[in-house]
Design a protein around this motif. Structure first.
Motif, PDB file in Angstrom:
ATOM      1  N   LEU A 137       0.825  -1.207   0.000  1.00  0.00           N
ATOM      2  CA  LEU A 137       0.000   0.000   0.000  1.00  0.00           C
ATOM      3  C   LEU A 137       0.860   1.259   0.000  1.00  0.00           C
ATOM      4  N   ASP A 138       1.944   1.237   0.771  1.00  0.00           N
ATOM      5  CA  ASP A 138       2.826   2.410   0.821  1.00  0.00           C
ATOM      6  C   ASP A 138       3.454   2.692  -0.547  1.00  0.00           C
ATOM      7  N   MET A 139       3.726   1.636  -1.305  1.00  0.00           N
ATOM      8  CA  MET A 139       4.387   1.802  -2.599  1.00  0.00           C
ATOM      9  C   MET A 139       3.464   2.355  -3.674  1.00  0.00           C
ATOM     10  N   LEU A 140       2.165   2.395  -3.396  1.00  0.00           N
ATOM     11  CA  LEU A 140       1.226   2.863  -4.413  1.00  0.00           C
ATOM     12  C   LEU A 140       1.427   4.334  -4.773  1.00  0.00           C
ATOM     13  N   GLU A 141       2.081   5.093  -3.917  1.00  0.00           N
ATOM     14  CA  GLU A 141       2.287   6.509  -4.217  1.00  0.00           C
ATOM     15  C   GLU A 141       3.345   6.720  -5.289  1.00  0.00           C
ATOM     16  N   PHE A 142       4.118   5.675  -5.596  1.00  0.00           N
ATOM     17  CA  PHE A 142       5.177   5.807  -6.598  1.00  0.00           C
ATOM     18  C   PHE A 142       4.690   5.215  -7.919  1.00  0.00           C
ATOM     19  N   ASP A 143       4.387   6.080  -8.874  1.00  0.00           N
ATOM     20  CA  ASP A 143       3.771   5.644 -10.126  1.00  0.00           C
ATOM     21  C   ASP A 143       4.684   4.766 -10.970  1.00  0.00           C
ATOM     22  N   ASN A 144       5.983   4.936 -10.851  1.00  0.00           N
ATOM     23  CA  ASN A 144       6.914   4.202 -11.711  1.00  0.00           C
ATOM     24  C   ASN A 144       7.505   2.973 -11.031  1.00  0.00           C
ATOM     25  N   MET A 145       7.042   2.668  -9.828  1.00  0.00           N
ATOM     26  CA  MET A 145       7.476   1.456  -9.122  1.00  0.00           C
ATOM     27  C   MET A 145       6.245   0.727  -8.630  1.00  0.00           C
ATOM     28  N   ARG A 146       6.175  -0.554  -8.913  1.00  0.00           N
ATOM     29  CA  ARG A 146       5.029  -1.332  -8.485  1.00  0.00           C
ATOM     30  C   ARG A 146       5.494  -2.636  -7.838  1.00  0.00           C
ATOM     31  N   LEU A 147       4.899  -2.938  -6.702  1.00  0.00           N
ATOM     32  CA  LEU A 147       5.147  -4.191  -6.003  1.00  0.00           C
ATOM     33  C   LEU A 147       4.049  -5.167  -6.403  1.00  0.00           C
ATOM     34  N   LYS A 148       4.410  -6.309  -6.979  1.00  0.00           N
ATOM     35  CA  LYS A 148       3.455  -7.318  -7.422  1.00  0.00           C
ATOM     36  C   LYS A 148       3.600  -8.554  -6.522  1.00  0.00           C
ATOM     37  N   LEU A 149       2.546  -8.895  -5.816  1.00  0.00           N
ATOM     38  CA  LEU A 149       2.568 -10.022  -4.880  1.00  0.00           C
ATOM     39  C   LEU A 149       1.681 -11.141  -5.406  1.00  0.00           C
ATOM     40  N   PHE A 150       2.211 -12.349  -5.435  1.00  0.00           N
ATOM     41  CA  PHE A 150       1.434 -13.527  -5.794  1.00  0.00           C
ATOM     42  C   PHE A 150       1.172 -14.309  -4.519  1.00  0.00           C
ATOM     43  N   VAL A 151      -0.091 -14.327  -4.099  1.00  0.00           N
ATOM     44  CA  VAL A 151      -0.468 -14.930  -2.819  1.00  0.00           C
ATOM     45  C   VAL A 151      -1.600 -15.919  -3.048  1.00  0.00           C
ATOM     46  N   ARG A 152      -1.441 -17.126  -2.568  1.00  0.00           N
ATOM     47  CA  ARG A 152      -2.512 -18.093  -2.667  1.00  0.00           C
ATOM     48  C   ARG A 152      -3.713 -17.649  -1.847  1.00  0.00           C
ATOM     49  N   ARG A 153      -4.904 -18.034  -2.306  1.00  0.00           N
ATOM     50  CA  ARG A 153      -6.130 -17.562  -1.669  1.00  0.00           C
ATOM     51  C   ARG A 153      -6.223 -17.982  -0.208  1.00  0.00           C
TER      52      ARG A 153
END
Length: 383
Positions: A137-153
């Protein structure tokens, strides 16, 4: 990046990386990660303490927070010359964002296999992954950097148990990756066709839909007019109690069946004419399922249960179907919460007023078909 005409931001980023000893001579993953690990090892001894606070929300929800305290002589300087200016992570990220934006770059940091990151350490798993979600959530403020998480349900459900601040923001960006039956069949078909020599060994045409599957597997694993075909049989054996059919389970089932078939061919060789009889026989599929079940009980079910693995062990050598009358004495105190945990884990599946253990886990726990609360003869679930 860092030529003579570099911008001030780029020069500052260069100085920051050099000061933290994170600049690498090349861009190979080995070099980059070696730098990061070395930096972390130098940082960890500087941690001098931990502070924690406990409060509650207006609704009475407990809120726990904490922070690490570092020695004041930490050497994270802007220019690497020991001027004592500590680099705040937010400032560093903002600097990287400006450099990326100025040069038209976007980067993704992809994190996968989180279900394996803390195996055997359930006490650490949940707070660590909750912190990772907050970082997302904190990283959402940076438009050119994205954190992608793959999490099982099932893992995601455990992470947010008890509530999670700003969960709506997480859900708004969450994308469910699902594998339906046709996706799985296409995956298996592609894996079978990956060997050109294997495909060319068939005398007939196997390009038609399902032709290759019928050439490799028997029509039915168990014979009978009321028995399912082999594909339906396989799908019912690789799913957990939440209806999830991981592609890994299907591929592993086939590989283990192949291994069992090869063992049989060594003991009792046959002249195989591709297209006249299946390459993998019913008995090999059944033995492959047993091997898969034993493996998944250990590397998935018990590993994810962590300290609560003893709850799963209570069902070993028992029956596959339960109701509250059989579960309450088996699980003991707080049985309702334990049942909910086992449901989330994918071990207990509600069926009407009862619960069933999926076939995926039965062989590995020596669980037999039938009702734990009745002496009635077991009903074949495949009919």
């Amino acid at each position: 990046f860092f030529e003579d005409d570099a911008t001030e931001d780029m020069k500052q980023l260069d100085a920051l990386l050099k000061g933290a000893d994170l600049r690498s001579v090349d861009e190979t993953p080995q070099t980059v990660f070696a730098k990061v690990i070395a930096r972390l090892k130098r940082l960890l001894p500087k941690i001098k303490g931990l502070e924690g606070t406990a409060t509650s929300s207006p609704e009475g929800m407990p809120i726990l927070t904490g922070k690490l305290l570092f020695d004041s002589d930490a050497d994270d300087t802007i220019n690497g010359e020991g001027d004592g200016r500590i680099v705040r992570p937010d400032d560093a990220l903002a600097l990287v964002q400006r450099v990326l934006a100025d040069n038209g770059f976007k980067i993704w940091l992809v994190v996968d296999r989180l279900d394996e990151a803390f195996q055997g350490r359930p006490v650490v798993e949940r707070p660590a992954l909750r912190a990772l979600l907050r970082s997302y959530l904190d990283m959402l403020e940076f438009d050119n950097m994205r954190l992608k998480l793959f999490v099982r349900r099932d893992l995601f459900a455990r992470i947010i148990t008890g509530g999670f601040v700003n969960l709506t923001h997480i859900n708004a960006r969450k994308v469910n990756i699902t594998w339906d039956d046709e996706d799985l069949k296409d995956l298996l078909d592609r894996r079978l066709r990956s060997s050109e020599d294997f495909i060319n060994s068939f005398p007939g045409d196997v390009t038609a839909e399902d032709a290759l599957f019928r050439a490799v597997f028997p029509n039915q694993v168990d014979q009978g007019s009321r028995k399912p075909d082999s594909w339906t049989w396989m799908l019912s054996r690789v799913r957990d109690a939440n209806g999830v059919k991981p592609p890994r389970n299907l591929i592993d089932l086939v590989l283990k069946a192949q291994e069992q078939q090869l063992k049989r061919e060594e003991r009792d060789p046959r002249i195989i004419v591709p297209g006249t009889e299946p390459l993998i026989m019913s008995d090999a599929l059944k033995k492959g399922l047993q091997a898969l079940s034993e493996e998944r009980v250990q590397d998935t079910l018990l590993a994810e249960a962590g300290d609560d693995a003893q709850l799963v062990e209570l069902f070993r050598n028992g029956k596959a179907e339960h109701n509250m009358e059989s579960l309450a004495p088996l699980l003991g105190a707080d049985s309702n919460n334990k049942i909910e945990f086992l449901k989330t884990l994918g071990f207990l599946e509600p069926v009407g007023n009862n619960y069933k253990i999926p076939m995926l886990y039965r062989g590995g726990l020596n669980i037999t078909q039938g009702k734990a609360f009745s002496d009635e003869p077991a009903i074949d679930e495949d009919e």
